[in-house]
Design an enzyme around this catalytic site. Structure first.
Site, short mmCIF file in Angstrom:
data_model
loop_
_atom_site.label_atom_id
_atom_site.label_comp_id
_atom_site.label_asym_id
_atom_site.label_seq_id
_atom_site.Cartn_x
_atom_site.Cartn_y
_atom_site.Cartn_z
N HIS A 183 -27.60 68.80 23.84
CA HIS A 183 -27.87 67.66 22.80
C HIS A 183 -28.72 66.50 24.44
CE1 HIS A 183 -27.06 63.93 21.14
NE2 HIS A 183 -26.44 65.17 20.02
N SER A 205 -29.26 61.12 12.47
CA SER A 205 -28.75 59.57 11.16
C SER A 205 -28.31 60.15 9.73
CB SER A 205 -30.00 58.98 11.49
OG SER A 205 -29.74 57.96 12.00
N GLU A 225 -28.39 63.88 24.31
CA GLU A 225 -27.95 63.13 24.72
C GLU A 225 -27.41 63.47 26.42
OE1 GLU A 225 -25.09 61.68 22.32
OE2 GLU A 225 -26.38 60.74 21.13
N ASN A 233 -20.82 66.17 15.38
CA ASN A 233 -20.50 66.38 17.07
C ASN A 233 -20.15 65.32 16.73
OD1 ASN A 233 -20.99 66.04 19.31
ND2 ASN A 233 -23.49 65.32 18.95
N LYS A 264 -19.13 63.57 19.42
CA LYS A 264 -19.65 63.01 20.63
C LYS A 264 -18.32 61.99 21.54
CE LYS A 264 -23.76 61.93 18.42
NZ LYS A 264 -24.92 61.09 18.90
N GLU A 271 -33.39 68.19 17.10
CA GLU A 271 -32.70 66.33 16.56
C GLU A 271 -33.39 65.68 17.23
OE1 GLU A 271 -28.51 66.05 16.24
OE2 GLU A 271 -28.85 66.20 18.25
N GLY A 301 -28.62 58.29 16.38
CA GLY A 301 -28.36 57.05 16.26
C GLY A 301 -28.26 55.96 15.67
P1 PGA Z 1 -26.24 60.80 14.63
O1 PGA Z 1 -26.31 62.30 15.44
O2 PGA Z 1 -25.85 61.43 13.05
O3 PGA Z 1 -25.34 59.99 14.61
O4 PGA Z 1 -27.44 60.47 14.31
C1 PGA Z 1 -26.37 63.28 15.66
C2 PGA Z 1 -26.58 63.50 17.25
O5 PGA Z 1 -26.52 63.21 18.07
O6 PGA Z 1 -25.86 64.25 16.76
#
Ligand code: PGA
Length: 249
Positions: A95, A212, A97, A9, A11, A167, A173
């Site tokens: 997601h 992460s 976000e 992903n 982003k 998640e 993140g």
């Molecule tokens: P990350 O994000 O691996 O940077 O923690 C995962 C995601 O948001 O899909």
């Protein structure tokens, strides 16, 4: 047997030149493996580039969101059918976000899930709790509510051929990964929840972990019986990291 997947992903990251180098490295290294799928979900403007660079590789591609609408006066939206025209196989929906920053409700996410499937895309439904919800002991309640909204709107059969991603918001993140046991407990609960209605659908549903994931922790997560791969944010932007995670699948 259900598929195992590693999905990147990106982003809001990338650029034509930088994508070129990342996609070339990934395309050169990702091998075809039966039952395993590697994919990247890119910003909409890069779908065409993903198609041209990945179409003869072992890597699939997709978007990070789709509109819940099919066409019309919805300025700024991109429909699932438009994404599918670029050869995309996947789209993320829901997601955290999108849910938190763009105020997407469970009902909107469920509509997006349906729109994706009607356009022939495989929706990757993301669910997960915040730290406050986890601390309040609400993890399972939250993820089941998010999943049930899709089942209520689209029917349980809509999970056939779809992908679920757990998640935890507190692990995205932040560098703080759920331990394999913490993640497995939620994955098992999600699978049992679906199995209480249909064991076959539950058994075939890939459930990815995201938050992460790195080359260094992927293998222990993927070794859990109900973790069928990963949804990878930050580490999907670094070829060596992403390829290391794919190798751990
Ligand atoms: P990350 O994000 O691996 O940077 O923690 C995962 C995601 O948001 O899909």
């Amino acid at each position: 047997m259900r598929n195992r997947l590693v999905i990147g992903n990106w982003k809001l990251n990338g650029g034509l030149a930088q994508n070129e180098s990342l996609l070339a490295k990934l395309a050169a290294d990702v091998d075809g493996r039966i039952g395993c799928i590697c994919a990247v979900t890119v910003p909409f403007p890069y779908l065409s580039q993903a198609k041209s660079r990945l179409q003869h590789s072992g890597i699939a591609w997709g978007s990070q969101d789709v509109s819940r609408f099919e066409s019309g006066a919805y300025t700024g939206e991109v429909s699932a059918a438009m994404v599918a025209e670029f050869g995309a196989k996947f789209t993320l929906v829901g997601h955290s976000e999108r849910r938190v920053i763009f105020c997407e409700t469970d009902a909107v996410v469920a509509q997006k899930f349906g729109s994706a499937q009607r356009a022939g895309l495989t929706p990757v439904l993301c669910v997960g709790e915040t730290l406050a919800e986890r601390d309040a002991g609400l993890t399972e309640q939250v993820v089941m509510r998010q999943l049930d909204a899709v089942i209520a709107a689209q029917g349980l059969a809509a999970l056939v051929g779809a992908v679920l991603a757990y998640e935890p918001v507190w692990a995205i993140g932040t560098g703080r990964t759920a331990s394999p046991a913490e993640a497995e407990a939620v994955h098992l609960a999600l699978r049992q929840h679906v199995a209480s209605v249909d064991a076959q659908v539950a058994g075939d549903l890939p459930i990815l972990y995201g938050g992460s994931v790195k080359k260094s922790n992927a293998a222990e997560l993927f070794a859990m019986p109900n973790i069928d791969g990963g949804l990878i944010g930050g580490a999907s932007l670094v070829a060596e990291e992403f390829l290391g995670i794919w190798a751990a699948l």
